[in-house]
Design an enzyme around this catalytic site. Structure first.
Site, PDB file in Angstrom:
ATOM      1  N   LYS A  13       0.394   8.902 -17.070  1.00  0.00           N
ATOM      2  CA  LYS A  13       0.923   7.539 -16.993  1.00  0.00           C
ATOM      3  C   LYS A  13      -0.100   6.538 -17.523  1.00  0.00           C
ATOM      4  O   LYS A  13      -1.248   6.523 -17.078  1.00  0.00           O
ATOM      5  CB  LYS A  13       1.301   7.194 -15.547  1.00  0.00           C
ATOM      6  CG  LYS A  13       2.441   8.032 -15.005  1.00  0.00           C
ATOM      7  CD  LYS A  13       2.942   7.538 -13.667  1.00  0.00           C
ATOM      8  CE  LYS A  13       1.929   7.718 -12.567  1.00  0.00           C
ATOM      9  NZ  LYS A  13       2.486   7.364 -11.243  1.00  0.00           N
ATOM     10  N   GLU A  37       2.826   8.857  -5.107  1.00  0.00           N
ATOM     11  CA  GLU A  37       3.040   7.437  -4.825  1.00  0.00           C
ATOM     12  C   GLU A  37       2.912   7.124  -3.335  1.00  0.00           C
ATOM     13  O   GLU A  37       3.175   5.987  -2.916  1.00  0.00           O
ATOM     14  CB  GLU A  37       4.431   7.018  -5.316  1.00  0.00           C
ATOM     15  CG  GLU A  37       4.563   6.952  -6.826  1.00  0.00           C
ATOM     16  CD  GLU A  37       3.901   5.714  -7.396  1.00  0.00           C
ATOM     17  OE1 GLU A  37       4.153   4.610  -6.886  1.00  0.00           O
ATOM     18  OE2 GLU A  37       3.109   5.860  -8.344  1.00  0.00           O
TER      19      GLU A  37
END
Length: 386
Positions: free
Chosen positions: A142, A244
């Site tokens: 990412k 996350e």
């Protein structure tokens, strides 16, 4: 340098880790035979390592330039990226160039997105200088920058050709940055790899001072933890979403503080918030919430929210969380990573995400802000190089 192969689906790249190995880093970079090396870092890292690295590359490998960006999460935006792209092109980079991301997570994200966009993609090498970068951000594809309303909302996926890490560079970090990285280690232990918990409970130090062998263990264990959930999920859209954990409230706090709260410190209190939400939804008991407070507190960061960040700023940003859209949810719910127990994320529709009522999450945020006691140092304590 110890070499580990990072595998994410069809993507593989080497992670080389050593101590006092700058010569080895220069050698590896030289073997890429780049037409131009763009060493991207902030001004502090440029003085510590950047100019020296570029000079070594010029002597032994080829043309090299140092490009600096303003330090801090608040500068991780499209404006900075645009300025750096122009500077890179004026420096003479072409399709055979290499972007060297020398720094922490902010630098890595900016450099990663820059490499992905220049000529629609040139080579990227991460040379992480912070704990967060060494054991977290360089282990992800990412690459993103922030929008005005939230963190990491503009980006793509782009792999490095390799990671070259020297733990000796951690010796110049301020304590705030050491603590920030250790919060990500705690996340890996609580959400993915509970076998780490006993060691962390014994070894975590609020003063942020760790022997090199302890840091190496934490890096190795974090690499293994990430591999568990990304080996078959390179885009972190399925089981990789567990990474996350703590980031829903954590990202909102970090962004609302305009960089005063470090990424790891935000994740630390964000995990406490997630555990409390899970308790109120009936998924865990108070003991698990207390374990979160204990481990985060031992890192040396607060387990409650700083008084100088308005709670309405935090709850506003929760509505722009980057996990929106993975599941069809009512407008009055957030998608959160929650646990049923250590190492056991709750799943719904095949994803480690749980619909959490906004009213409940907002209530937990307000209560964490109103809590009279703080464990460890202030979340918003002063920082340094990243």
């Amino acid at each position: 340098m110890q070499t580990t192969t990072i595998t994410m689906g069809d993507v593989q790249y080497p992670y080389r880790l050593g101590t006092g190995c700058v010569d080895g880093i220069v050698t590896r970079l030289g073997e890429l035979e780049a037409s131009h090396y763009l060493v991207l870092c902030d001004a502090t890292v440029a003085e510590l390592y950047g100019h020296d690295l570029a000079a070594r590359l010029r002597r032994s490998a080829g043309p090299a330039s140092v490009l600096t960006h303003p330090a801090g999460e608040e500068h991780k935006g499209l404006g900075t990226l645009d300025t750096l792209a122009d500077a890179a092109l004026h420096a003479g980079v072409d399709r055979r160039g290499v972007v060297v991301a020398l720094g922490g997570g902010v630098t890595g994200n900016i450099a990663g997105l820059l490499a992905a966009l220049l000529f629609r993609g040139i080579r990227l090498v991460h040379v992480p200088t912070t704990v967060v970068a060494m054991l977290d951000s360089v282990l992800s594809l990412k690459q993103a920058v922030n929008a005005q309303v939230g963190k990491n909302l503009v980006g793509t996926f782009y792999p490095p050709v390799e990671v070259l890490a020297d733990t000796a560079m951690l010796g110049t970090l301020p304590v705030r940055e050491i603590r920030s990285g250790l919060c990500e280690v705690v996340k890996n232990a609580l959400a993915i790899r509970p076998s780490m918990i006993d060691f962390l409970a014994a070894e975590l130090r609020p003063d942020g001072r760790y022997a090199d062998d302890v840091l190496r263990w934490m890096i190795d264990e974090s690499v293994a933890a990430k591999a568990q959930v990304t080996e078959h999920d390179k885009y972190e859209r399925r089981e990789g979403l567990v990474l996350e954990y703590g980031h829903t409230v954590g990202h909102a706090l970090e962004h609302a503080s305009h960089g005063a709260v470090s990424h790891g410190a935000g994740v630390g209190v964000g995990m406490v918030a997630a555990a409390e939400v899970a308790r109120r939804l009936g998924h865990v008991d108070a003991d698990l919430v207390e374990l979160h407070r204990e481990l985060v507190g031992k890192v040396g960061v607060a387990t409650t929210l700083p008084a100088d960040v308005p709670t309405e700023e935090i709850t506003y940003r929760l509505g722009f969380d980057n996990k929106r859209g993975y599941q069809p949810l009512p407008a009055d719910h957030y998608a959160m990573v929650l646990l049923a127990d250590v190492g056991q994320p709750l799943y719904q529709d095949g994803l480690p995400l749980t619909p959490a009522p906004r009213a409940l999450v907002d209530e937990v945020v307000r209560e964490l802000a109103d809590a009279p006691s703080r464990i460890g140092a202030s979340v918003g304590s002063a920082g340094g190089a990243s």
